[in-house]
Each structure stands twice: as structure tokens, then as C-alpha cells.
Design a protein around this motif. Structure first.
Motif, PDB file in Angstrom:
ATOM      1  N   TRP A 112       0.971  -1.197  -0.045  1.00  6.40           N
ATOM      2  CA  TRP A 112       0.037  -0.040   0.025  1.00  6.40           C
ATOM      3  C   TRP A 112       0.990   1.555   0.195  1.00  6.40           C
ATOM      4  O   TRP A 112       0.767   2.235  -0.957  1.00  6.40           O
ATOM      5  N   ALA A 113       2.014   1.131   0.650  1.00  7.11           N
ATOM      6  CA  ALA A 113       2.975   2.345   0.956  1.00  7.11           C
ATOM      7  C   ALA A 113       3.542   2.717  -0.340  1.00  7.11           C
ATOM      8  O   ALA A 113       3.623   3.788  -0.739  1.00  7.11           O
ATOM      9  N   TRP A 152       2.630   1.888  -3.254  1.00 10.55           N
ATOM     10  CA  TRP A 152       1.615   2.556  -4.207  1.00 10.55           C
ATOM     11  C   TRP A 152       1.365   3.835  -3.839  1.00 10.55           C
ATOM     12  O   TRP A 152       1.459   4.644  -4.844  1.00 10.55           O
ATOM     13  N   GLN A 153       1.166   4.209  -2.761  1.00 12.00           N
ATOM     14  CA  GLN A 153       0.765   5.663  -2.335  1.00 12.00           C
ATOM     15  C   GLN A 153       1.916   6.581  -2.684  1.00 12.00           C
ATOM     16  O   GLN A 153       1.672   7.668  -3.220  1.00 12.00           O
ATOM     17  N   SER A 154       3.205   6.109  -2.601  1.00 18.51           N
ATOM     18  CA  SER A 154       4.302   7.020  -2.834  1.00 18.51           C
ATOM     19  C   SER A 154       4.364   7.084  -4.206  1.00 18.51           C
ATOM     20  O   SER A 154       4.649   8.307  -4.773  1.00 18.51           O
ATOM     21  N   MET A 162       1.936   6.981  -6.496  1.00 19.96           N
ATOM     22  CA  MET A 162       0.912   7.860  -6.673  1.00 19.96           C
ATOM     23  C   MET A 162       1.249   9.506  -6.360  1.00 19.96           C
ATOM     24  O   MET A 162       0.999  10.328  -7.281  1.00 19.96           O
ATOM     25  N   ALA A 163       1.762   9.735  -5.465  1.00 20.57           N
ATOM     26  CA  ALA A 163       2.195  11.021  -5.143  1.00 20.57           C
ATOM     27  C   ALA A 163       3.218  11.513  -5.825  1.00 20.57           C
ATOM     28  O   ALA A 163       3.123  12.941  -5.984  1.00 20.57           O
ATOM     29  N   SER A 209       2.863   3.433 -10.270  1.00 20.64           N
ATOM     30  CA  SER A 209       1.598   3.332  -9.615  1.00 20.64           C
ATOM     31  C   SER A 209       0.647   1.973 -10.110  1.00 20.64           C
ATOM     32  O   SER A 209       0.290   1.444  -9.168  1.00 20.64           O
ATOM     33  N   ALA A 263      -2.552  13.664  -9.098  1.00 23.31           N
ATOM     34  CA  ALA A 263      -2.160  13.605  -7.906  1.00 23.31           C
ATOM     35  C   ALA A 263      -2.483  14.705  -6.766  1.00 23.31           C
ATOM     36  O   ALA A 263      -2.964  14.498  -5.594  1.00 23.31           O
ATOM     37  N   ASN A 310     -10.056  15.038  -3.168  1.00 26.94           N
ATOM     38  CA  ASN A 310     -10.819  13.444  -3.028  1.00 26.94           C
ATOM     39  C   ASN A 310     -12.239  14.096  -2.720  1.00 26.94           C
ATOM     40  O   ASN A 310     -12.570  14.568  -1.141  1.00 26.94           O
TER      41      ASN A 310
END
Length: 258
Positions: free
Chosen positions: A124-125, A127-129, A131-132, A139, A178, A182
Motif C-alpha cells: 500500500w505504501a 503504491w501511495q508513494s 501516486m504522490a 503506480s 495527484a 478527494n
């Protein structure tokens, strides 16, 4: 409803297929033609996914789904959801119970997930990084790892399944930036309210999915009044794509009991 995309095929009792996060309705390509022989199958793209428009105002997936079902005049439906779609199915049983006659979940409990497994948190981390950083390729790769689960690599999966997942994820992620706001409003207190769900609930879990994903689905079926679980060997987060014959047989066995 013109900003939303959905398929509506077959006749009979209405069955709604809800895709996972960052995917689209085509994750159900191995289910739609089979089920449409006996059911009216409805497969939407969630807002911001696939061919549905991105959000321009605050929204909830469950309310979008309820609006679609009312628009189509379905009456109570059987909801079948994987991952995010499973969360939407459970939310809808809580928020719009008059529209739901049964629920099938895979790889999720409610729309309020929690993660304690180290592999899940690492994936998860990553993927999040990605994305950011706005790195679309990274991603897509990081997110697709959920298909393998903690015990395999993507090389262990059918390349066609991996290719389909990458295509869907890229198509949805490419619609977003990014820095966009949301606008998704979460449903609240879903775990506390889950015991009120009084329709039959089936969990069809991938046997080698992450312990968190399996655990949340099992917690849900222990919490509801009428819950049961089936495990699909040699599959992780997307059992319907990895072993569609087994998934379809499990699902249809449950549908015959309703």
C-alpha cells in the motif's frame, strides 16, 4: 445518470457486479455472459473509474449505486462486489436496505478497511508513494501486486489476467491527477452497524489473499445474521479473474439457495 456508465444484459432476477478500486466493469468479463443466461446482469463503472465521469461534487459510491438501481427500476437486487465493490455492496445494504436482497463480497468486509499485515502495508505504501510522485507506471505496477498477494509474484499469475488488470488500472489512474481533491464521502460506523444486515451474505475469498483482506470478509460473515464463506484455492485478491469457473460455480450455488 448520463455521467455514469453501466452494462445491463440478460433477463431474470437482477444481479449487480461491482468492480474493485481502480479497475472497471470489465473485471467481470468471465462472469457477465455466463450469469446473463439466467439473470439480469448490471455492471456499472463506479464514479471516477473506467468509462464513468470523475466526480465534480461530493459523492458516495453507495448513493450513486442506489440512484442507478432506482433509475433502472430493478427492485431489490443481489449485489456481488470485489474489494472496493464489496465495500459498496455492504454500504448499500446498510444505507439503502430496500434495494438489496443478498450480498456477496470478496476480499473485503465493509468500506472501512484496516490493515495490520506487513506485506499489505508495504505494498500500500509503495503504491501511495508512486501516486504522490505522479509516476503512472510505478503506480500501476504497485497496485497490481495485490493480485499476487503476499505468497507469490506477478510472474506466478496467468499473464492474460495480469495484462487485463494493468490495462484497467492504467485506464482509471490516467483519469486522475495527484493534486485533485478527494470528493468521496466515506460511509461511517459501518462495522458497528453491520450486525443489522439481515439479508444472506456470502464471502468468496481468495485462499492466498492477504490475511487482512480475508480477515475482514470473515469478520463480516461472523457479524451478520446469515453469513457464510467459501475459499477459492490458488487465488488472491481477484478470484473471479484467476479461477472464473470455480468462482462462478460458488456464486451460482449460493444464488440457488436464495
Amino acid at each position: 445518470m448520463n455521467e455514469m456508465f453501466w452494462l445491463d444484459t440478460g433477463t431474470g432476477r437482477p444481479l449487480v457486479l461491482l468492480h474493485g478500486g481502480f479497475l472497471d466493469h470489465s473485471m467481470w468479463d468471465d462472469q457477465i455472459p455466463v450469469l446473463a443466461e439466467r439473470y439480469r446482469v448490471i455492471a456499472p463503472d463506479a464514479r471516477g473509474h473506467g468509462r464513468s465521469a470523475n466526480a465534480t461534487a461530493p459523492f458516495r459510491h453507495t448513493d450513486d449505486l442506489a440512484a442507478l438501481l432506482r433509475h433502472l427500476g430493478t427492485g431489490p437486487v443481489i449485489l456481488v462486489g470485489v474489494s472496493m465493490g464489496a465495500g459498496t455492496a455492504v454500504d448499500t445494504a446498510l444505507e439503502h436496505p430496500e434495494l438489496v436482497s443478498a450480498v456477496v463480497v470478496s476480499g473485503a468486509g465493509t468500506s472501512e478497511p484496516y490493515f495490520t499485515d506487513p506485506w499489505t502495508n508495504r505494498t500500500w505504501a509503495a503504491w501511495q508513494s508512486a501516486m504522490a510522485a505522479g509516476d503512472l507506471d510505478a503506480s500501476v505496477e504497485a497496485f497490481t501486486l495485490f493480485a499476487a498477494g503476499p505468497h507469490r509474484t506477478l510472474a506466478d499469475l496467468d499473464p492474460e489476467v495480469v495484462g487485463r488488470l494493468r490495462r484497467m488500472t492504467r485506464g482509471t489512474l490516467a483519469k486522475h491527477t495527484a493534486d485533485e481533491p478527494n470528493l468521496l464521502i466515506p460511509a461511517r460506523y459501518t462495522w458497528e452497524r453491520a450486525a443489522k444486515i439481515d439479508v444472506p451474505v456470502l464471502a468468496i475469498n481468495g485462499a492466498i489473499d492477504s490475511p487482512d483482506h480475508i480477515g475482514m470478509a470473515e469478520r463480516l460473515i461472523r457479524t451478520v445474521a446469515d453469513g457464510r464463506a467459501i475459499s477459492v484455492d490458488r487465488t488472491a485478491h481477484y478470484p473471479n479473474m484467476e479461477r472464473p469457473d470455480v468462482f462462478n460455480e460458488s456464486l451460482e450455488g449460493f444464488l440457488r439457495t436464495l
